[in-house]
Design a protein around this motif. Structure first.
Motif, PDB file in Angstrom:
ATOM      1  N   ALA A  73       0.879  -1.395  -0.086  1.00  0.00           N
ATOM      2  CA  ALA A  73      -0.082   0.117  -0.224  1.00  0.00           C
ATOM      3  C   ALA A  73       0.759   0.983   0.189  1.00  0.00           C
ATOM      4  N   LEU A  74       1.924   1.129   0.898  1.00  0.00           N
ATOM      5  CA  LEU A  74       3.039   2.224   0.846  1.00  0.00           C
ATOM      6  C   LEU A  74       3.618   2.718  -0.663  1.00  0.00           C
ATOM      7  N   HIS A  75       4.375   1.640  -0.750  1.00  0.00           N
ATOM      8  CA  HIS A  75       4.241   1.461  -2.151  1.00  0.00           C
ATOM      9  C   HIS A  75       3.116   1.940  -3.432  1.00  0.00           C
ATOM     10  N   GLU A  76       2.532   1.786  -3.302  1.00  0.00           N
ATOM     11  CA  GLU A  76       1.274   2.124  -4.304  1.00  0.00           C
ATOM     12  C   GLU A  76       0.987   3.732  -4.038  1.00  0.00           C
ATOM     13  N   ILE A  77       1.198   4.208  -3.139  1.00  0.00           N
ATOM     14  CA  ILE A  77       1.121   5.790  -3.004  1.00  0.00           C
ATOM     15  C   ILE A  77       2.182   6.572  -3.572  1.00  0.00           C
ATOM     16  N   ALA A  78       3.426   5.549  -2.867  1.00  0.00           N
ATOM     17  CA  ALA A  78       4.821   6.543  -3.644  1.00  0.00           C
ATOM     18  C   ALA A  78       5.262   6.121  -4.832  1.00  0.00           C
TER      19      ALA A  78
END
Length: 286
Positions: free
Chosen positions: A78-83
């Motif tokens: 999820a963090l990678h998707e936003i980043a």
């Protein structure tokens, strides 16, 4: 714990939090860059760039690191998707708005040349003759300049509209990049789903003076670091029964399972090579 270089100042807060989390997983598992390259399929040089904040790691690399370190992949993905949505938005080059005045001047000059050409040609024409001919001649100077003027006006208006749309898009991207904060990452989107993982259940039993976890039908297959499957899960259950934590029961012979096997071998007076052979299985099944 290795010292990392400071992350670039222009790095987005979400990307900064992702890189910091990947560094923690790598340090906690005591994996070297060479181990990361061997276990994930991405080169050590690539991992140096990922952990240095100069290159956004692919989704598969993040998922592979979570798998080999026993971490929960959903928050990381999820963090990678936003980043990924905000990566590099602060470095976007500004859109240069075209200057319509230059093309407008060109249109005016073209119109003026058309008028001068019409005026210079009018005296040299023969006598019109019939009454209908003067009407056509008087309307010709009016339609000539208008035909040359309208394409320039339409082209200028189109360029101005395109420039305004591009500028508005750039401002919207910058606004979204500033509004996204690390706090928004605390609750991952419910639609994000990790790739399916095989789960194992330990059913410890004692049969014929031998312990069994009921996963690999009592096989004593030789396994070592990097192996996967039911034999690894069987060993992980028996290690846990012996009071040595191998991490999760995930069927992956990773760093935590390797450490647990070496602890067992040292406790039993064997060579602590981290490989589960006949003697190590015998100690596990007791």
């Amino acid at each position: 714990m290795p010292r990392y270089k400071a992350l670039p100042a222009e790095l987005d807060p979400c990307a900064r939090q992702l890189v910091a989390r990947l560094r923690q997983l790598k340090d906690h598992s005591e994996l070297t860059m060479r181990h990361l390259a061997a276990k994930t399929g991405y080169s050590a040089k690539s991992w140096e760039r990922y952990l240095g904040g100069t290159l956004l790691p692919p989704r598969e690399a993040v998922e592979a690191l979570a798998r080999i370190t026993g971490a929960e992949p959903v928050p990381l993905l999820a963090l990678h998707e936003i980043a990924a949505d905000t990566w590099g938005s602060r470095r976007a080059s500004p859109v240069v708005q075209p200057r319509p005045t230059t093309q407008k001047r060109e249109g005016d000059r073209e119109e003026k040349r058309e008028q001068e050409r019409e005026q210079s040609e009018s005296p040299a024409r023969p006598d019109p003759g019939p009454p209908a001919t003067p009407t056509a001649l008087t309307t010709s100077p009016t339609t000539g300049p208008a035909t040359g003027r309208f394409p320039h006006i339409a082209l200028t208006a189109g360029i101005v509209a395109l420039a305004v749309a591009l500028l508005a898009t750039l401002l919207l991207m910058l606004r979204l990049g500033e509004d996204i904060t690390p706090a928004a990452v605390a609750a991952p989107p419910p639609t994000t789903a990790a790739s399916p993982r095989t789960s194992y259940t330990c059913r410890i039993t004692r049969l014929d003076d031998r312990w069994s976890a009921g996963i690999n039908n009592g096989r004593n297959t030789e396994i070592f670091y990097g192996a996967t499957g039911a034999d690894v899960a069987e060993a992980q259950c028996l290690l846990r029964r012996a009071g040595i934590s191998p991490g999760g029961i995930d069927g992956m012979f990773g760093p935590l399972t390797l450490r647990a096997v070496k602890t067992l071998q040292q406790r039993e007076g064997m060579v602590a090579d981290g490989m589960l052979g006949p003697r190590s299985w015998k100690a596990l099944r007791g």
